[in-house]
Design a protein around this motif. Structure first.
Motif, mmCIF file in Angstrom:
data_model
loop_
_atom_site.group_PDB
_atom_site.id
_atom_site.type_symbol
_atom_site.label_atom_id
_atom_site.label_comp_id
_atom_site.label_asym_id
_atom_site.label_seq_id
_atom_site.Cartn_x
_atom_site.Cartn_y
_atom_site.Cartn_z
ATOM 1 N N LEU A 47 14.516 -1.878 47.013
ATOM 2 C CA LEU A 47 15.376 -1.032 47.847
ATOM 3 C C LEU A 47 16.517 -0.436 47.027
ATOM 4 C CD1 LEU A 47 16.348 0.156 50.516
ATOM 5 C CD2 LEU A 47 17.409 -2.063 51.035
ATOM 6 N N ILE A 48 17.102 -1.239 46.154
ATOM 7 C CA ILE A 48 18.186 -0.736 45.295
ATOM 8 C C ILE A 48 17.666 0.372 44.388
ATOM 9 C CG2 ILE A 48 19.697 -1.355 43.362
ATOM 10 C CD1 ILE A 48 20.026 -4.119 44.699
ATOM 11 N N TRP A 49 16.461 0.188 43.837
ATOM 12 C CA TRP A 49 15.865 1.223 42.987
ATOM 13 C C TRP A 49 15.691 2.528 43.756
ATOM 14 C CZ3 TRP A 49 11.238 3.889 43.547
ATOM 15 C CH2 TRP A 49 10.867 4.685 42.452
ATOM 16 N N LEU A 50 15.203 2.422 44.985
ATOM 17 C CA LEU A 50 15.031 3.617 45.810
ATOM 18 C C LEU A 50 16.375 4.265 46.116
ATOM 19 C CD1 LEU A 50 12.268 2.705 48.422
ATOM 20 C CD2 LEU A 50 12.264 4.681 46.906
ATOM 21 N N ASN A 51 17.370 3.445 46.391
ATOM 22 C CA ASN A 51 18.690 3.985 46.710
ATOM 23 C C ASN A 51 19.251 4.770 45.531
ATOM 24 O OD1 ASN A 51 20.632 4.003 48.922
ATOM 25 N ND2 ASN A 51 22.016 2.949 47.520
ATOM 26 N N GLN A 52 19.109 4.205 44.333
ATOM 27 C CA GLN A 52 19.551 4.927 43.131
ATOM 28 C C GLN A 52 18.810 6.250 42.990
ATOM 29 O OE1 GLN A 52 18.897 1.457 40.370
ATOM 30 N NE2 GLN A 52 20.789 2.205 39.454
ATOM 31 N N HIS A 53 17.506 6.211 43.239
ATOM 32 C CA HIS A 53 16.704 7.431 43.140
ATOM 33 C C HIS A 53 17.241 8.511 44.080
ATOM 34 C CE1 HIS A 53 13.225 10.126 43.119
ATOM 35 N NE2 HIS A 53 13.298 10.112 44.444
ATOM 36 N N TYR A 54 17.541 8.118 45.325
ATOM 37 C CA TYR A 54 17.999 9.112 46.297
ATOM 38 C C TYR A 54 19.408 9.608 45.989
ATOM 39 C CZ TYR A 54 13.964 8.855 49.364
ATOM 40 O OH TYR A 54 12.700 8.958 49.873
ATOM 41 N N ILE A 55 20.277 8.724 45.523
ATOM 42 C CA ILE A 55 21.629 9.159 45.155
ATOM 43 C C ILE A 55 21.560 10.216 44.057
ATOM 44 C CG2 ILE A 55 23.801 8.438 44.058
ATOM 45 C CD1 ILE A 55 23.532 5.761 45.522
ATOM 46 N N LYS A 56 20.642 10.010 43.111
ATOM 47 C CA LYS A 56 20.531 10.936 41.974
ATOM 48 C C LYS A 56 19.769 12.210 42.327
ATOM 49 C CE LYS A 56 18.917 7.743 39.096
ATOM 50 N NZ LYS A 56 18.434 7.103 37.848
ATOM 51 N N SER A 57 18.776 12.113 43.210
ATOM 52 C CA SER A 57 17.880 13.253 43.420
ATOM 53 C C SER A 57 18.205 14.093 44.650
ATOM 54 C CB SER A 57 16.432 12.754 43.521
ATOM 55 O OG SER A 57 16.271 11.901 44.642
ATOM 56 N N MET A 58 18.891 13.520 45.623
ATOM 57 C CA MET A 58 19.239 14.302 46.810
ATOM 58 C C MET A 58 20.333 15.306 46.485
ATOM 59 S SD MET A 58 19.248 11.506 49.931
ATOM 60 C CE MET A 58 20.405 12.472 50.881
ATOM 61 N N PRO A 59 20.405 16.414 47.214
ATOM 62 C CA PRO A 59 21.531 17.334 47.028
ATOM 63 C C PRO A 59 22.856 16.597 47.220
ATOM 64 C CG PRO A 59 19.845 18.324 48.421
ATOM 65 C CD PRO A 59 19.445 16.893 48.219
ATOM 66 N N ALA A 60 23.810 16.873 46.337
ATOM 67 C CA ALA A 60 25.098 16.163 46.390
ATOM 68 C C ALA A 60 25.767 16.336 47.743
ATOM 69 C CB ALA A 60 26.014 16.662 45.280
ATOM 70 N N SER A 61 25.544 17.483 48.390
ATOM 71 C CA SER A 61 26.168 17.708 49.700
ATOM 72 C C SER A 61 25.612 16.737 50.745
ATOM 73 C CB SER A 61 25.935 19.147 50.160
ATOM 74 O OG SER A 61 24.547 19.449 50.194
ATOM 75 N N ASP A 62 24.300 16.396 50.647
ATOM 76 C CA ASP A 62 23.701 15.439 51.584
ATOM 77 C C ASP A 62 24.203 14.022 51.314
ATOM 78 O OD1 ASP A 62 22.327 17.566 52.587
ATOM 79 O OD2 ASP A 62 20.401 17.050 51.676
ATOM 80 N N VAL A 63 24.334 13.682 50.028
ATOM 81 C CA VAL A 63 24.869 12.361 49.672
ATOM 82 C C VAL A 63 26.313 12.248 50.139
ATOM 83 C CG1 VAL A 63 25.384 10.767 47.785
ATOM 84 C CG2 VAL A 63 23.330 12.196 47.680
ATOM 85 N N ALA A 64 27.068 13.351 50.015
ATOM 86 C CA ALA A 64 28.490 13.339 50.371
ATOM 87 C C ALA A 64 28.693 13.024 51.844
ATOM 88 C CB ALA A 64 29.126 14.683 50.029
ATOM 89 N N GLU A 65 27.773 13.475 52.703
ATOM 90 C CA GLU A 65 27.897 13.201 54.138
ATOM 91 C C GLU A 65 28.000 11.700 54.400
ATOM 92 O OE1 GLU A 65 24.985 14.959 56.695
ATOM 93 O OE2 GLU A 65 24.977 16.832 55.552
ATOM 94 N N HIS A 66 27.238 10.937 53.658
ATOM 95 C CA HIS A 66 27.222 9.485 53.862
ATOM 96 C C HIS A 66 28.278 8.779 52.997
ATOM 97 C CE1 HIS A 66 23.621 9.749 56.312
ATOM 98 N NE2 HIS A 66 23.123 10.579 55.410
ATOM 99 N N ALA A 67 28.581 9.354 51.837
ATOM 100 C CA ALA A 67 29.561 8.728 50.945
ATOM 101 C C ALA A 67 30.966 8.773 51.533
ATOM 102 C CB ALA A 67 29.548 9.421 49.585
ATOM 103 N N LYS A 68 31.258 9.812 52.299
ATOM 104 C CA LYS A 68 32.619 9.961 52.854
ATOM 105 C C LYS A 68 33.028 8.723 53.657
ATOM 106 C CE LYS A 68 35.581 12.850 55.731
ATOM 107 N NZ LYS A 68 36.101 11.701 56.502
ATOM 108 N N TRP A 69 32.074 8.138 54.382
ATOM 109 C CA TRP A 69 32.369 6.948 55.196
ATOM 110 C C TRP A 69 32.948 5.833 54.327
ATOM 111 C CZ3 TRP A 69 30.835 1.829 55.425
ATOM 112 C CH2 TRP A 69 31.110 1.151 56.593
ATOM 113 N N HIS A 70 32.444 5.682 53.112
ATOM 114 C CA HIS A 70 32.907 4.608 52.225
ATOM 115 C C HIS A 70 34.307 4.895 51.674
ATOM 116 C CE1 HIS A 70 29.157 2.337 52.296
ATOM 117 N NE2 HIS A 70 28.574 3.520 52.410
ATOM 118 N N PHE A 71 34.604 6.154 51.434
ATOM 119 C CA PHE A 71 35.973 6.501 51.038
ATOM 120 C C PHE A 71 36.940 6.252 52.197
ATOM 121 C CE2 PHE A 71 33.580 8.701 47.783
ATOM 122 C CZ PHE A 71 34.390 8.605 46.670
#
Length: 469
Positions: free
Chosen positions: A302-326
């Motif tokens: 699961l961690i490997w997949l998560n890394q893959h998606y963080i790196k390969s998804m558009p940064a704008s899509d990752v940002a939608e979910h990352a904002k919650w952690h900030f």
């Protein structure tokens, strides 16, 4: 016939991994057939059901993006419908009132156990009409005494259960409330459910429910009973294996896309493919492709997949979910560079969004103090000269670009005739507060010229205080 599937959790706790996978399989099958997905909350266990658990289920489904076409439907809002049909079965002689006390039934079951028999209700009140006035009773379904129930299961194949194995199920308690197995049957009928995807722990309920459906004259849905999920130690998945709540994965910094991709592969496959977009899952998914064997949860995968998606998804899509952690760190991301630009330079360096937020705080707020080890190693008196010179060159830049920043750092090293590390490491610690960051050119570019100047001054003050102490 249009396909209609459902996910029907009981709100007695959070949405767990096994439930989420069942929901995903049901959702995918409906989408793959252009059908409809129903969310039903089975809250007839009033003592154990909570509003918090109901909300946790909705939150988990929404976070995963498993949006429902109908619902949420709550069983407690449908009691009149259940009572109407129970009365219909009573009137037609397909159900009956049973006045046996729980103590009497317990005694019978104990005696059966002692004889090595399967504990079961013996049908005492099945054909009796001498009903005592004013006494409490349950309503039992009159299960057929002969024949068998055949289930053509999409996962298990053909399952045949003899009716002699089944006793007369209670469908209404003494307080008048309907029981789980009856409510499920009525709901599946009323909601036109064509395919029931659920855990293998429900296999024993299925023949009973089919018999009730037949008694009501209702169509029989198709079934797919999926195997349980095991921990990586081969035992049933539980809290000891770490996160089992779907929302815990959000809290731990996983992307829902990674969790969905991981869950779909826990029991289903399409060739050797490991990474699936949602569209690919919908295109390829079939109930007959679900395996019978239990699946072992592997957090490393699961961690490997998560890394893959963080790196390969558009940064704008990752940002939608990352904002919650900030937000959890009380960091206002409007005070610095765009979150997308930070993700672009940090994605290769992290395994989770939580980690990304934690190592990116210096872009949005000043650090209180330097990392002790980094400062001890790199903010020494010998670093004063390089820091002062590089500060002058950086502040003199007319254009604040990664290229011009790198040129200023290179020029400082050349002028002082020192290695790049003698300039770069003190500058990195000064600018970020620690010894790790992406390359300095892009890091400083996102920090802004004024911010870099202020932080170099802070480092020079630290060095001066260190000399004087």
């Amino acid at each position: 016939m249009s396909v209609v599937t459902r996910f029907a959790p009981s709100p007695t706790g959070y949405l767990h991994v096994g439930g989420a996978r069942t929901a995903l399989y049901s959702w995918l099958y409906a989408k793959s057939k252009g059908g409809e997905f129903v969310l039903r909350i089975e809250d007839t266990d009033i003592e154990r059901s909570t509003e918090e658990a109901k909300q946790a289920i909705l939150d988990g489904m929404q976070w995963l993006g498993l949006n429902w076409d109908t619902g949420p439907v709550y069983q407690t809002e449908r009691f009149d419908r259940y009572k109407e049909l129970i009365q219909k079965l009573l009137d037609e002689g397909k159900a009956y009132k049973c006045f046996m006390s729980s103590e009497e039934l317990d005694a019978i079951r104990e005696a059966q156990k002692e004889k090595g028999e399967k504990p079961r209700y013996p049908g005492t009140w099945r054909d009796r009409t001498d009903h005592p006035e004013g006494q409490p009773f349950v309503v039992r379904f009159k299960n057929p005494l002969e024949g068998s129930v055949t289930i053509n299961d999409h996962v298990r194949g053909t399952i045949e259960i003899s009716n002699s194995e089944l006793d007369d199920l209670v469908i209404q308690r003494t307080d008048g409330t309907p029981t789980y197995n009856f409510c499920v049957v009525v709901d599946d009928w009323d909601m036109n459910i064509t395919h029931v995807v659920r855990g293998e722990d429900h296999i024993n309920n299925t023949p009973r429910q089919i018999n009730i459906l037949k008694a009501l004259g209702a169509p029989i849905p198709e079934y797919a009973h999926v195997s349980m999920i095991l921990g990586d130690d081969g035992k049933k998945l539980s809290k000891r294996h770490g996160a089992v709540s779907v929302m815990q994965y959000r809290d731990d910094g996983f992307l829902p896309q990674a969790v969905l991709n991981y869950l779909v592969r826990l029991g289903w496959s399409h060739g050797d493919q490991e990474v699936f977009t949602l569209d690919e899952m919908i295109e390829h998914f079939s109930l007959d492709g679900i395996g019978q064997s239990a699946s072992a949860f592997n957090t490393e995968k699961l961690i490997w997949l998560n890394q893959h998606y963080i790196k390969s998804m558009p940064a704008s899509d990752v940002a939608e979910h990352a904002k919650w952690h900030f937000d959890q760190l009380n960091i206002d991301i409007t005070t610095g560079p765009s979150l997308e630009s930070v993700i672009a330079i940090q994605a290769d360096r992290v395994k989770t969004l939580k980690e990304l937020a934690e190592i990116s705080t210096y872009f949005y707020q000043d650090y209180d103090e330097f990392d002790a080890n980094a400062a001890k190693k790199h903010l020494r008196p010998v670093a004063r000269g390089p820091l002062e010179l590089v500060k002058d060159k950086l502040l003199a830049l007319e254009e604040w670009t990664p290229q011009s920043i790198q040129s200023a750092i290179n020029a400082t090293a050349e002028e002082l005739e020192v290695g790049m590390g003698k300039v770069g490491m003190p500058l990195r610690v000064a600018s970020t507060g620690g010894g790790n960051s992406p390359s300095l050119d892009v890091t400083l570019h996102l920090l802004s010229k004024d911010k870099v100047g202020e932080r170099i001054d802070k480092a020079l003050t630290f060095i001066a205080n260190r000399e004087n102490s």
